[in-house]
Every structure is written in C-alpha cells, then in structure tokens.
Design a protein around this motif. Structure first.
Motif, PDB file in Angstrom:
ATOM      1  N   GLN A  92      31.176  92.064   1.753  1.00  0.00           N
ATOM      2  CA  GLN A  92      31.547  92.783   2.975  1.00  0.00           C
ATOM      3  C   GLN A  92      31.739  91.831   4.138  1.00  0.00           C
ATOM      4  OE1 GLN A  92      28.569  95.873   3.590  1.00  0.00           O
ATOM      5  NE2 GLN A  92      30.164  97.372   3.236  1.00  0.00           N
ATOM      6  N   SER A  93      30.853  90.827   4.228  1.00  0.00           N
ATOM      7  CA  SER A  93      30.960  89.895   5.346  1.00  0.00           C
ATOM      8  C   SER A  93      30.262  88.588   5.016  1.00  0.00           C
ATOM      9  CB  SER A  93      30.347  90.494   6.619  1.00  0.00           C
ATOM     10  OG  SER A  93      28.949  90.678   6.455  1.00  0.00           O
ATOM     11  N   VAL A  94      30.731  87.535   5.675  1.00  0.00           N
ATOM     12  CA  VAL A  94      30.116  86.210   5.595  1.00  0.00           C
ATOM     13  C   VAL A  94      29.890  85.763   7.028  1.00  0.00           C
ATOM     14  CG1 VAL A  94      30.370  83.834   4.811  1.00  0.00           C
ATOM     15  CG2 VAL A  94      31.322  85.690   3.430  1.00  0.00           C
ATOM     16  N   GLU A  95      28.638  85.483   7.376  1.00  0.00           N
ATOM     17  CA  GLU A  95      28.290  85.097   8.745  1.00  0.00           C
ATOM     18  C   GLU A  95      27.546  83.767   8.760  1.00  0.00           C
ATOM     19  OE1 GLU A  95      26.449  88.199  11.370  1.00  0.00           O
ATOM     20  OE2 GLU A  95      26.250  89.213   9.431  1.00  0.00           O
ATOM     21  N   VAL A  96      27.694  83.051   9.860  1.00  0.00           N
ATOM     22  CA  VAL A  96      26.878  81.865  10.118  1.00  0.00           C
ATOM     23  C   VAL A  96      25.935  82.225  11.255  1.00  0.00           C
ATOM     24  CG1 VAL A  96      26.867  79.493  10.952  1.00  0.00           C
ATOM     25  CG2 VAL A  96      28.652  80.246   9.369  1.00  0.00           C
ATOM     26  N   LEU A  97      24.637  82.001  11.034  1.00  0.00           N
ATOM     27  CA  LEU A  97      23.621  82.272  12.048  1.00  0.00           C
ATOM     28  C   LEU A  97      22.888  80.972  12.347  1.00  0.00           C
ATOM     29  CD1 LEU A  97      22.240  85.488  10.359  1.00  0.00           C
ATOM     30  CD2 LEU A  97      23.796  85.395  12.293  1.00  0.00           C
ATOM     31  N   GLN A  98      22.514  80.775  13.608  1.00  0.00           N
ATOM     32  CA  GLN A  98      21.780  79.575  13.990  1.00  0.00           C
ATOM     33  C   GLN A  98      20.596  79.935  14.861  1.00  0.00           C
ATOM     34  OE1 GLN A  98      25.186  77.078  15.447  1.00  0.00           O
ATOM     35  NE2 GLN A  98      24.331  75.695  13.906  1.00  0.00           N
ATOM     36  N   ALA A  99      19.514  79.178  14.677  1.00  0.00           N
ATOM     37  CA  ALA A  99      18.309  79.340  15.485  1.00  0.00           C
ATOM     38  C   ALA A  99      17.943  77.986  16.068  1.00  0.00           C
ATOM     39  CB  ALA A  99      17.166  79.867  14.627  1.00  0.00           C
TER      40      ALA A  99
ATOM     41  N   GLY B 119      34.695  81.746   3.923  1.00  0.00           N
ATOM     42  CA  GLY B 119      34.024  83.043   3.810  1.00  0.00           C
ATOM     43  C   GLY B 119      34.976  84.207   4.013  1.00  0.00           C
ATOM     44  N   ALA B 120      35.900  84.064   4.955  1.00  0.00           N
ATOM     45  CA  ALA B 120      36.878  85.130   5.209  1.00  0.00           C
ATOM     46  C   ALA B 120      37.731  85.391   3.970  1.00  0.00           C
ATOM     47  CB  ALA B 120      37.751  84.766   6.401  1.00  0.00           C
ATOM     48  N   ALA B 121      37.993  84.358   3.183  1.00  0.00           N
ATOM     49  CA  ALA B 121      38.799  84.501   1.965  1.00  0.00           C
ATOM     50  C   ALA B 121      38.039  85.226   0.860  1.00  0.00           C
ATOM     51  CB  ALA B 121      39.256  83.136   1.478  1.00  0.00           C
ATOM     52  N   LEU B 122      36.720  85.353   0.990  1.00  0.00           N
ATOM     53  CA  LEU B 122      35.916  86.023  -0.036  1.00  0.00           C
ATOM     54  C   LEU B 122      35.678  87.507   0.250  1.00  0.00           C
ATOM     55  CD1 LEU B 122      33.173  83.342  -0.778  1.00  0.00           C
ATOM     56  CD2 LEU B 122      35.334  83.754  -1.976  1.00  0.00           C
ATOM     57  N   VAL B 123      35.937  87.945   1.477  1.00  0.00           N
ATOM     58  CA  VAL B 123      35.701  89.347   1.830  1.00  0.00           C
ATOM     59  C   VAL B 123      36.564  90.239   0.931  1.00  0.00           C
ATOM     60  CG1 VAL B 123      35.931  91.095   3.651  1.00  0.00           C
ATOM     61  CG2 VAL B 123      35.013  88.832   4.191  1.00  0.00           C
ATOM     62  N   GLY B 124      35.899  91.211   0.300  1.00  0.00           N
ATOM     63  CA  GLY B 124      36.572  92.131  -0.603  1.00  0.00           C
ATOM     64  C   GLY B 124      36.568  91.683  -2.055  1.00  0.00           C
ATOM     65  N   GLU B 125      36.127  90.444  -2.322  1.00  0.00           N
ATOM     66  CA  GLU B 125      36.104  89.915  -3.689  1.00  0.00           C
ATOM     67  C   GLU B 125      34.906  90.464  -4.463  1.00  0.00           C
ATOM     68  OE1 GLU B 125      38.269  88.083  -5.271  1.00  0.00           O
ATOM     69  OE2 GLU B 125      39.550  87.360  -3.661  1.00  0.00           O
ATOM     70  N   ASP B 126      35.057  90.559  -5.778  1.00  0.00           N
ATOM     71  CA  ASP B 126      34.015  91.048  -6.681  1.00  0.00           C
ATOM     72  C   ASP B 126      33.001  89.940  -6.935  1.00  0.00           C
ATOM     73  OD1 ASP B 126      32.439  92.077  -8.719  1.00  0.00           O
ATOM     74  OD2 ASP B 126      34.140  92.779  -9.910  1.00  0.00           O
ATOM     75  N   LEU B 127      31.753  90.177  -6.550  1.00  0.00           N
ATOM     76  CA  LEU B 127      30.705  89.161  -6.689  1.00  0.00           C
ATOM     77  C   LEU B 127      30.227  88.968  -8.119  1.00  0.00           C
ATOM     78  CD1 LEU B 127      28.707  89.952  -3.497  1.00  0.00           C
ATOM     79  CD2 LEU B 127      29.698  87.768  -4.082  1.00  0.00           C
ATOM     80  N   ARG B 128      30.568  89.860  -9.014  1.00  0.00           N
ATOM     81  CA  ARG B 128      30.178  89.682 -10.412  1.00  0.00           C
ATOM     82  C   ARG B 128      30.967  88.540 -11.053  1.00  0.00           C
ATOM     83  NH1 ARG B 128      31.073  95.790 -11.896  1.00  0.00           N
ATOM     84  NH2 ARG B 128      32.801  95.258 -10.543  1.00  0.00           N
ATOM     85  N   MET B 129      32.001  88.066 -10.393  1.00  0.00           N
ATOM     86  CA  MET B 129      32.837  86.976 -10.895  1.00  0.00           C
ATOM     87  C   MET B 129      32.505  85.685 -10.136  1.00  0.00           C
ATOM     88  SD  MET B 129      34.475  88.727 -13.100  1.00  0.00           S
ATOM     89  CE  MET B 129      35.786  87.678 -13.617  1.00  0.00           C
TER      90      MET B 129
END
Length: 105
Positions: free
Chosen positions: A4-11, A52-62
């Motif tokens: 659904q989404s790929v995010e980068v978080l920083q602390a 990460g944007a290129a992976l949105v919508g891709e099947d994670l079982r693969m």
C-alpha cells in the motif's frame, strides 16, 4: 497481499538520525527496516522513495520477483547509494514475509 505504501521515517538521536523504512500492506502487515544514510547522503532516502513508489500495488508473495525488479531499476556499485536504498527496502519486504509466515526474520 499488496504493497500500500513505502515510507521513510527519521528520528533525531542527537548525533545522527535513526532512519527507518516502513512498508504497509493491504492485509494489515507492516514491514520495518533500519538503515543509515551514508554520511548523511540524502540520495539514499530519495532512492528508497523512488524504488518504493514502483512497488506500490505489487504482490508481496512474489518477494523474489520484487527484488529482481529493484535490481533492474538500478545500476549499482558495491556500497553505493542505490545498494543501500535497495537493501533497506528488501529487509522490510523480508520482515513482512516472515510475519506472513509466522516466523522471525
């Protein structure tokens, strides 16, 4: 199960930021990975966001096919920015795969 989404978080850790990749799925699983942008290089974060944007919508079982897709998107040098970005994403994908299978990664 799809990305659904790929995010980068920083602390802020004072002397350096702690950086994380968070991948959310439509099945409610979340994969995490920690990474260290080399010497504060913002290219690693940009690479993660781009790949990460290129992976949105891709099947994670693969998972293998997704890793191949990431490899084909970049021309990498050992230890280069693209290698760091790809590695952070792959670790989060493997975290999801382990959670889906009920095993630790």
């Amino acid at each position: 199960m799809k990305v659904q989404s790929v995010e980068v978080l920083q602390a802020d850790a004072g002397y350096r930021p702690y950086s994380f990749v968070k991948i959310q799925t439509d099945a409610g699983l979340v994969g995490w990975s920690e990474f260290a942008p080399a010497m504060g290089n913002p290219g690693t974060i940009a690479g993660i966001e781009w790949m990460g944007a290129a992976l949105v919508g891709e099947d994670l079982r693969m998972t293998g096919a997704l890793i191949s897709k990431l490899n084909l998107m970049t021309h990498t040098t050992p230890g280069g920015v693209a290698t760091h970005a790809r590695g952070a994403i792959v670790n989060a994908l493997l975290d999801i795969a382990g959670k889906a299978a009920g095993v630790p990664v």
